[in-house]
Design a protein around this motif. Structure first.
Motif, PDB file in Angstrom:
ATOM      1  N   ALA A 144       1.355  -1.097   0.334  1.00  0.00           N
ATOM      2  CA  ALA A 144      -0.224   0.250   0.091  1.00  0.00           C
ATOM      3  C   ALA A 144       0.797   1.353   0.141  1.00  0.00           C
ATOM      4  O   ALA A 144       2.206   1.515   0.596  1.00  0.00           O
ATOM      5  CB  ALA A 144      -1.032   0.415   1.036  1.00  0.00           C
TER       6      ALA A 144
ATOM      7  N   SER B  36      -1.726   3.044  -4.775  1.00  0.00           N
ATOM      8  CA  SER B  36      -2.439   2.411  -3.732  1.00  0.00           C
ATOM      9  C   SER B  36      -3.181   2.190  -1.932  1.00  0.00           C
ATOM     10  O   SER B  36      -2.013   2.522  -1.712  1.00  0.00           O
ATOM     11  CB  SER B  36      -2.278   1.118  -3.982  1.00  0.00           C
ATOM     12  OG  SER B  36      -1.063   0.881  -3.724  1.00  0.00           O
ATOM     13  N   ARG B  37      -4.183   2.148  -1.809  1.00  0.00           N
ATOM     14  CA  ARG B  37      -4.931   2.973  -0.571  1.00  0.00           C
ATOM     15  C   ARG B  37      -4.452   1.102   0.150  1.00  0.00           C
ATOM     16  O   ARG B  37      -3.967   1.273   1.036  1.00  0.00           O
ATOM     17  CB  ARG B  37      -6.102   2.877  -0.842  1.00  0.00           C
ATOM     18  CG  ARG B  37      -6.330   3.868  -1.036  1.00  0.00           C
ATOM     19  CD  ARG B  37      -8.432   4.094  -0.983  1.00  0.00           C
ATOM     20  NE  ARG B  37      -9.198   5.106  -1.875  1.00  0.00           N
ATOM     21  CZ  ARG B  37      -8.918   6.138  -1.343  1.00  0.00           C
ATOM     22  NH1 ARG B  37      -8.938   7.055  -0.070  1.00  0.00           N
ATOM     23  NH2 ARG B  37      -9.904   7.421  -1.490  1.00  0.00           N
TER      24      ARG B  37
ATOM     25  N   THR C 112      -5.907   5.968  -4.578  1.00  0.00           N
ATOM     26  CA  THR C 112      -6.065   7.197  -4.062  1.00  0.00           C
ATOM     27  C   THR C 112      -4.499   8.522  -4.309  1.00  0.00           C
ATOM     28  O   THR C 112      -3.845   8.339  -5.350  1.00  0.00           O
ATOM     29  CB  THR C 112      -6.097   7.647  -2.801  1.00  0.00           C
ATOM     30  OG1 THR C 112      -5.793   8.998  -2.571  1.00  0.00           O
ATOM     31  CG2 THR C 112      -4.096   7.131  -2.221  1.00  0.00           C
TER      32      THR C 112
ATOM     33  N   VAL D  17     -14.046   7.942   3.946  1.00  0.00           N
ATOM     34  CA  VAL D  17     -12.613   7.865   3.072  1.00  0.00           C
ATOM     35  C   VAL D  17     -11.785   9.274   3.233  1.00  0.00           C
ATOM     36  O   VAL D  17     -12.946   9.873   2.561  1.00  0.00           O
ATOM     37  CB  VAL D  17     -12.498   6.841   1.818  1.00  0.00           C
ATOM     38  CG1 VAL D  17     -11.334   7.181   1.831  1.00  0.00           C
ATOM     39  CG2 VAL D  17     -12.480   5.403   2.225  1.00  0.00           C
TER      40      VAL D  17
ATOM     41  N   GLU E  17      -8.265   5.754   5.679  1.00  0.00           N
ATOM     42  CA  GLU E  17      -7.872   5.387   3.466  1.00  0.00           C
ATOM     43  C   GLU E  17      -8.895   4.413   3.450  1.00  0.00           C
ATOM     44  O   GLU E  17      -9.115   4.616   2.196  1.00  0.00           O
ATOM     45  CB  GLU E  17      -6.256   4.805   3.735  1.00  0.00           C
ATOM     46  CG  GLU E  17      -5.510   5.266   4.001  1.00  0.00           C
ATOM     47  CD  GLU E  17      -5.196   6.920   3.240  1.00  0.00           C
ATOM     48  OE1 GLU E  17      -5.309   6.753   2.525  1.00  0.00           O
ATOM     49  OE2 GLU E  17      -4.303   8.024   3.699  1.00  0.00           O
ATOM     50  N   VAL E  18      -9.346   3.451   4.504  1.00  0.00           N
ATOM     51  CA  VAL E  18     -10.076   2.843   3.641  1.00  0.00           C
ATOM     52  C   VAL E  18     -11.266   2.269   4.438  1.00  0.00           C
ATOM     53  O   VAL E  18     -11.370   2.195   6.025  1.00  0.00           O
ATOM     54  CB  VAL E  18      -9.455   1.278   3.636  1.00  0.00           C
ATOM     55  CG1 VAL E  18     -10.577  -0.164   2.451  1.00  0.00           C
ATOM     56  CG2 VAL E  18      -8.117   1.258   2.091  1.00  0.00           C
TER      57      VAL E  18
ATOM     58  N   ARG F  92      -3.995   6.115   8.152  1.00  0.00           N
ATOM     59  CA  ARG F  92      -3.201   5.990   8.497  1.00  0.00           C
ATOM     60  C   ARG F  92      -2.183   6.974   9.356  1.00  0.00           C
ATOM     61  O   ARG F  92      -2.908   8.218  10.029  1.00  0.00           O
ATOM     62  CB  ARG F  92      -3.150   6.815   7.259  1.00  0.00           C
ATOM     63  CG  ARG F  92      -1.068   7.117   6.842  1.00  0.00           C
ATOM     64  CD  ARG F  92      -0.688   8.567   6.070  1.00  0.00           C
ATOM     65  NE  ARG F  92      -1.206   8.056   4.317  1.00  0.00           N
ATOM     66  CZ  ARG F  92      -1.138   8.852   2.821  1.00  0.00           C
ATOM     67  NH1 ARG F  92      -0.160   9.963   3.718  1.00  0.00           N
ATOM     68  NH2 ARG F  92      -2.232   8.506   2.625  1.00  0.00           N
TER      69      ARG F  92
END
Length: 223
Positions: A53, A91-92, A107, A134, A176-177, A193
């Motif tokens: 990620a 990528s998340r 993202t 998100v 983030e997700v 994060r």
């Protein structure tokens, strides 16, 4: 002697003729369905190796794959791969080999810094606010009842002071997700994060389910 013997009349078999016509029609229908199904497929991007990620993607980690076109699923098409390779997109989540890419996996926010870590939280009713989305900034709290555990959760640098300050595990984590949990509609799985030095207390609290989040104002916003 010159007369020919009479030949028996040829027996007609209408059932066999009808069966032959039916088989021809079935074969033609099957071929038509195959053509139609092929037309509903799109060439998407599949990952061929692990991509952590927050890391950029390279074409060496991609391959084309035919998938059925489905309403509501935004596949990253093979013809769009340059937008991921050359664009400001990361990528998340961790991408494992065999993953077919969809747009929600990426993202345009800055990639993970050297001191940033993605941490997963499993939250139930009362552990997250309505409207969590998100991209929002949240504070992460330890919500256990044992004072000794609270002190342990705060010993990794979440702040000096009284017991109240130790309950704050992260003042500014970024969502983030966000996914619905499998066990209940009210459960959610959240990936945030956070700085590396906040990972220890957060993961300890998360492992026992003693963690909650609250939405806070983004950094730099005016009151």
């Amino acid at each position: 002697m010159g007369d020919r013997l009479p030949t028996p009349p040829r027996e007609r078999k209408p059932a066999l003729a009808a069966l032959a016509v039916l088989l021809i029609l079935v074969g033609a229908l099957g071929a038509t369905m195959l053509v139609l199904q092929a037309g509903d497929r799109v060439e998407a991007v599949r990952i061929t190796e692990h991509v952590p990620a927050g890391q950029p993607l390279t074409e060496d980690a991609m391959s084309p794959v035919l998938v059925a076109e489905t309403d509501g699923v935004d596949y990253v098409l093979w013809g769009q791969r340059d937008q991921i390779i050359n664009g400001d997109v990361w990528s998340r989540v961790d991408l494992v080999e065999g993953t077919v890419l969809v747009e929600e996996m990426f993202t345009r926010d800055s990639r993970l810094g050297a001191d940033d870590v993605l941490v997963g939280l499993s939250l139930g009713r009362g552990q997250y606010p309505t409207g969590l989305e998100v991209g929002q900034t949240v504070a992460v709290y330890w919500v256990g009842n044992d004072a000794e555990d609270a002190a342990q959760a705060g010993e990794d640098g979440t702040g000096a002071g009284g017991a109240g300050s130790r309950e704050v595990l992260s003042e500014r984590a970024k969502v983030e997700v966000l996914e619905s949990g499998s066990s209940s509609r009210s459960d959610v799985s959240v990936t945030v994060r956070v700085p590396r030095d906040e990972v220890g207390p957060i993961t300890r609290a998360a492992s026992s389910g003693d963690v909650a989040v609250a939405i806070v104002a983004p950094s730099g916003s005016q009151e």
